[in-house]
Scaffold this motif. Sequence first.
Motif, mmCIF file in Angstrom:
data_model
loop_
_atom_site.group_PDB
_atom_site.id
_atom_site.type_symbol
_atom_site.label_atom_id
_atom_site.label_comp_id
_atom_site.label_asym_id
_atom_site.label_seq_id
_atom_site.Cartn_x
_atom_site.Cartn_y
_atom_site.Cartn_z
ATOM 1 N N ILE A 534 0.841 -1.202 0.000
ATOM 2 C CA ILE A 534 0.000 0.000 0.000
ATOM 3 C C ILE A 534 0.877 1.253 0.000
ATOM 4 C CG2 ILE A 534 -1.701 1.325 1.319
ATOM 5 C CD1 ILE A 534 -2.857 -1.364 2.268
ATOM 6 N N VAL A 535 1.965 1.215 0.761
ATOM 7 C CA VAL A 535 2.915 2.334 0.759
ATOM 8 C C VAL A 535 3.469 2.538 -0.652
ATOM 9 C CG1 VAL A 535 5.185 3.100 1.554
ATOM 10 C CG2 VAL A 535 3.558 2.158 3.188
ATOM 11 N N SER A 536 3.746 1.441 -1.360
ATOM 12 C CA SER A 536 4.248 1.528 -2.734
ATOM 13 C C SER A 536 3.245 2.250 -3.634
ATOM 14 C CB SER A 536 4.524 0.125 -3.275
ATOM 15 O OG SER A 536 4.725 0.153 -4.669
ATOM 16 N N CYS A 537 1.952 1.884 -3.525
ATOM 17 C CA CYS A 537 0.914 2.564 -4.314
ATOM 18 C C CYS A 537 0.861 4.048 -3.979
ATOM 19 C CB CYS A 537 -0.449 1.923 -4.045
ATOM 20 S SG CYS A 537 -0.649 0.294 -4.766
ATOM 21 N N LYS A 538 0.938 4.353 -2.701
ATOM 22 C CA LYS A 538 0.899 5.750 -2.257
ATOM 23 C C LYS A 538 2.073 6.537 -2.838
ATOM 24 C CE LYS A 538 2.819 7.263 1.392
ATOM 25 N NZ LYS A 538 3.319 7.636 2.744
ATOM 26 N N THR A 539 3.273 5.967 -2.770
ATOM 27 C CA THR A 539 4.473 6.641 -3.274
ATOM 28 C C THR A 539 4.379 6.876 -4.779
ATOM 29 O OG1 THR A 539 5.784 5.590 -1.532
ATOM 30 C CG2 THR A 539 6.990 6.510 -3.406
#
Length: 861
Positions: A534-539
């Motif tokens: 999810i952090v990857s999608c956000k970034t």
Amino acid sequence: MKTSKWFARDFIAPDAILSIRDVVEKAGGNEVFLVGRLNNEQVVTDVDVYAMGNKRAVPAIIKEARYGDVIIHNHPEGILDPSDADIEIASYMGQLGVGCYIVDNNVEYLYPVITVKKERGCERLNSDELSTQFQPGGNFSRCLSQYEYRKPQVEMLKSVVDAFNADKIAVIEAGTGTGKSLAYLVPAVFWSMKNQERVVLSTHTINLQEQLIEKDIPILRKCCGLNFKSVLVKGRNNYLCLRKVYNLRSEGGILIDDKDRQQLNDLLEWATKTQDGSKADLNFVPQEDVWEAIQSEADQCTRLKCQFYDECFFYIARRNAASADVLVVNHYLLMADLIVRKETKGYDAVAILPPFKKIIIDEAHHLEDVATAHMSCTISRVRITKLLGRLINLKDNRKGLLQYLKNKLKEMSSIHDKSIAMEVTNRINAEILEERQRLYDTVQGVFENISRALSEYMKNKNFHRDDTKENETKLRITTSMFSTTLWQDVIEIGLRALSTDILKFVSLLTSLLNAFEELSRKAQDTLSPVLIDIVSCKTRLKLVAGDLASFITEDERTCKWMEIKRYAGVPVIRFCAAPLSISGNLKAYLYDNYTTIILTSATLTISKTFGFFKNNIGLHQMPEDRLSELIVDSPFDYKRQSIIGIPTDIPEPDKPGYVPALDESILKTVKISEGRALILFTSYSLLDTLYRRLEPQITQLGYTCLRQGMDNRHNLLEAFKKDTTSVLFATDSFWEGIDVKGDALECVILTRLPFKVPTQPIIEARAEAIEKYGGDAFYDYSLPMAVIKFKQGFGRLIRSREDKGVVIIFDRRVITKKYGHTFLRSLPDARCIKDKRDIVFREMGLFLCRSLVPSHQENTC
């Protein structure tokens, strides 16, 4: 007597300390064995784990440590006294220039059994000694039955040796058949072994990588009796991620579309059997979306915290590369590594590649294009919606990372964690899902509005249809565009609002992720795999927002354009940006930070000078005393082995009658050569037109007619080689990288001079920039680029001393235009026939029917 302790922070960087702590915890507090990489300040900045043991001992995998590294292991009881075995290993490794540290489990204290200085004096290479390897009676002639001594090869070797010894940048054009790969491999390997310093070899094509790994390096190892380690390094995305595989096996129903399930099952089955976990090990080509579901990605990796770290295919490959003397990579991977190092200032630590200071760049004529691609960006609706679809599936809202997260939250057992889990779940249901849908609708609306408005705008405008991509049009963003209603009221407002909305959604995700910090350590570890995704999608969403803002900001150093392609009649738009020049970037990323750089190719010069190449890639900014130049001609006898035919009675391209004349002339040429022909085009539309006209007639003659696109490039070339009378219609990438020896290829047909379409946005913008600063866009840019491609096309013909053949150029501008001599002067010294078609065809027939004997009618171009 108690051993003195030093603070670990004085020897090991904070991130590396955290990595060691993580692996010690993962090993249950037992001993672990690591290899640390030092920067120039002698601080360990990166570690790789090689073994885990028990409370008293751990296997010491010492062969993985190189000069300047340090081996590290922990003593669980916190007493850092070295054992007899520790001292014995440290003594042996110290003689090899490798240090030895002992740490406690918390990596708070450290005992330096052996410290090591990374800097060491360089042992220079002796060019005369290395040249003897190639001389008659040398190692190569003794070991290879068909070996031939080539003087140009030794000349090139000496230039490479000088660059290694004197920390120079060497630019070397080595003609076909020079044997340039061995000419740079020998100095590279000897330098690496003498100085315990890694050398990187970068190529553009897979073919050359395979040649180096499977042929040239084994020959060098065998003939010279050298024991060195070479590794082919692939990008991370080529490897599967075992964590993702594990999640998909257990929760695939939530994470992936049903339509992709069958191929995913095939990949999951393959994952249990693969030896190296790389895409190249597959016996089928996976769909892009399905492979993405299991591929390794840097921003989705937990490194040492991952339960699969020890078995991770990518990290096994990385550890293998870290102990190698020679790394073989491609230009894209090299460029990605250079950019990461520049951004992090990490020239002495592992980035994408292990640290290195000496680079050999083969097929260097591609460097500008690869650098441009890495510094460009493309924004499309799919780029954004794919990220939103990973969070919640676009077709089934019961699938996606957020639904997977909600399922995991149900597993929280403690009262404290359950309370937070319920609160987070409610926020996802009440806020995140709604905002994700709103953002998705906004993306759809903005792109549809701009597509409609742009289509209307272009109805009454002249625009370029890219001949390489059917139904695609491109519109460059120029200063005049900024004052239009289309830009101000539709594009700028739409993209600015979209960028703002994406950042708002990113802020919501950040707030949601922050809530998980209140969970227990156990709960955080449980959720860590899905949270990092999810952090990857956000970034990535944040990066898109930044790219959108940059696109609508004026920047004279950047070329920007919009592309519209129609799928089933529906326009799809992309926003693109690329740097006008990459010369300054290459200076900052490459030339200023590496000691030796070899840039080589068979096609770097225009009329025997490197000026165009050096200006394009920024070498004109370097001090002259750091540069060296060398042109070594091919050892092939082109006067004896080939002729060039230029019919003078064919209309020029784009003139009436050209296509019918070309149609008739190609058929006549193929009849004379009895197939065995490679026909090179500069446009797909002309290729399609002539293939449709000629295929029935060529087939009727008994020859197989092949066309680019009917199969993948490798299979097509294999079919062409196997059927020695076949004819191949091709364009674009087939102008280079094709190695067809023998009688399968005796005729290369160049249908027209390979000028790039001048209205392609980046070409047009660079041409305008040249004119703006007083240059001539045609002679300074368009012509040199075409000459390089022309040389590549010509080079497909003669690939060995036994080859013979004809190059026919059906573009008489090469002799009627003032610039034509620039093309011909850049070719090898071959017999050139400039006459009517009947004369050219007659000479061609005589040449192909006779044995290789010197001609008494030789006229050079």
